[in-house]
Design a protein around this motif. Structure first.
Motif, PDB file in Angstrom:
ATOM      1  N   ARG A  19       0.952  -1.211  -0.158  1.00 22.16           N
ATOM      2  CA  ARG A  19      -0.047  -0.064  -0.014  1.00 22.16           C
ATOM      3  C   ARG A  19       0.742   1.051   0.075  1.00 22.16           C
ATOM      4  O   ARG A  19       1.816   1.192   0.636  1.00 22.16           O
ATOM      5  CB  ARG A  19      -0.872   0.014   1.267  1.00 22.16           C
ATOM      6  N   ASP A  22      -1.562   7.928   1.688  1.00 21.16           N
ATOM      7  CA  ASP A  22      -2.329   8.400   2.878  1.00 21.16           C
ATOM      8  C   ASP A  22      -3.733   7.471   3.080  1.00 21.16           C
ATOM      9  O   ASP A  22      -4.454   7.474   1.969  1.00 21.16           O
ATOM     10  CB  ASP A  22      -2.614   9.797   2.932  1.00 21.16           C
ATOM     11  N   ARG A  23      -3.851   6.809   4.090  1.00 21.38           N
ATOM     12  CA  ARG A  23      -4.915   6.014   4.037  1.00 21.38           C
ATOM     13  C   ARG A  23      -6.191   6.715   4.091  1.00 21.38           C
ATOM     14  O   ARG A  23      -7.208   5.905   3.829  1.00 21.38           O
ATOM     15  CB  ARG A  23      -5.041   5.330   5.629  1.00 21.38           C
ATOM     16  N   GLY A  27      -9.205   5.051  -2.296  1.00 18.07           N
ATOM     17  CA  GLY A  27      -8.508   4.039  -2.601  1.00 18.07           C
ATOM     18  C   GLY A  27      -8.373   3.683  -4.087  1.00 18.07           C
ATOM     19  O   GLY A  27      -9.532   3.525  -4.505  1.00 18.07           O
ATOM     20  N   GLN A  55      -4.660   6.663  -2.232  1.00 18.86           N
ATOM     21  CA  GLN A  55      -3.951   5.602  -1.802  1.00 18.86           C
ATOM     22  C   GLN A  55      -4.314   4.511  -2.735  1.00 18.86           C
ATOM     23  O   GLN A  55      -5.179   4.242  -3.283  1.00 18.86           O
ATOM     24  CB  GLN A  55      -4.845   5.283  -0.535  1.00 18.86           C
ATOM     25  N   HIS A  93      -7.130  -4.268   3.892  1.00 20.93           N
ATOM     26  CA  HIS A  93      -6.727  -2.895   3.811  1.00 20.93           C
ATOM     27  C   HIS A  93      -7.927  -2.035   4.205  1.00 20.93           C
ATOM     28  O   HIS A  93      -7.472  -0.819   4.525  1.00 20.93           O
ATOM     29  CB  HIS A  93      -6.335  -2.606   2.520  1.00 20.93           C
TER      30      HIS A  93
END
Length: 302
Positions: A19, A22-23, A27, A55, A93
């Protein structure tokens, strides 16, 4: 680029994932094609997406790279199982909905997700692929035998690629160097003859893929899985509600542009973007960034 590596579990198999970004950013899930590892998504493409505020997650399919391998004879699997792996990556995730970007077989997996798991797909980008229900096997067989295509089927691969497939079956692969050279020749043919081929980048990818693989031969199981056409795979693409972008190369030696046109026509509201000169890989200078920009634009307002 250095990402956060993590293993997730899918039906007892461990899948390697990575990954970036930034979370809290939207995504983007990158789904690679047949027999290819996650590192087939160039770092330049990943970096461009991260810089655009995404992300990004990429992963090794089962039977590739650092993910677990399967005894296909004892435990055969289909595209449905590979799609379940993809969902396991999202779950691992903590991503409820993703912008799904799939290339080649990964594009078929993306279509499957968009049809059967709509809530998980925010947008779909299908790159150098074909409608997931298209069985290309008969067209390939006819073309290799020198017979004309049937009037109701999508075009077979280009003659140059089919010749390479036949020749490659007899290429020596007794040593690591021979195996790397054989793979490199395949990527060169897949690139086509219009755009320049970034051979150093392709060689780095091939060499690293051989170094990372638990069992390089296991990746061939993807071809076996891809030949299975279950009822779920034949579901109409007209049920897709995710905004869809189809990206294709005008010089794709496996899937002629007609495949992309058919896919875009079957998905409501889909947009088709043909890249002049692009073949069936991402090994051309500037191409990864160009693809990333198209994905960033497609996912920007959704």
């Amino acid at each position: 680029m250095i990402g956060d590596e993590k293993y997730v579990t899918s039906g007892g198999l461990r899948l390697w994932t990575e990954r970036f970004g930034d979370r809290d950013d939207p995504g983007v899930l990158l789904v690679m094609g047949t027999s290819a590892q996650a590192i087939g998504w160039p770092d330049e493409l990943v970096a461009r997406l991260v810089h655009s505020g995404r992300q990004v997650v990429r992963f090794d399919h089962r039977d590739t790279g650092l993910s677990d391998c399967v005894d296909f004879t004892a435990n055969p699997y289909t595209l449905a199982d590979m799609t379940a792996d993809t969902l396991a990556v999202l779950d691992g995730h903590g991503i409820d909905r993703a912008h799904v970007v799939g290339v080649s077989l990964g594009g078929a997996i993306g279509q499957w997700l968009a049809v059967h798991h709509r809530a998980r797909v925010q947008t779909l980008t299908a790159i150098m692929t074909s409608p997931m229900g298209n069985n290309a096997g008969p067209a390939w067989a006819r073309a290799i035998a020198g017979r004309p295509a049937a009037p109701d089927e999508l075009p077979p691969p280009a003659p140059r690629f089919l010749r390479h497939v036949v020749e490659s079956a007899h290429a020596p692969r007794a040593t690591p160097e021979q195996r790397i050279d054989a793979d490199l020749r395949t990527w060169r043919v897949l690139n086509g003859e219009a755009l320049p081929f970034d051979e150093p980048a392709a060689r780095r990818f091939v060499e690293r893929s051989h170094q990372r693989a638990h069992d390089p031969a296991a990746a061939g199981n993807h071809d076996l899985a891809g030949r299975q056409f279950t009822e779920e795979r034949l579901a109409p693409l007209s049920s897709i509600t995710a905004p869809t972008l189809v990206i294709h190369g005008s010089e794709d030696p496996i899937f002629a542009t007609a495949h992309a046109e058919a896919l875009a026509a079957q998905v409501p509201g889909a947009r088709l973007h043909v890249i002049d000169g692009m073949g069936h890989n991402l090994f051309s200078p500037g191409l990864p960034e160009r693809i990333a920009d198209l994905v960033a634009d497609h996912t920007a307002t959704r």
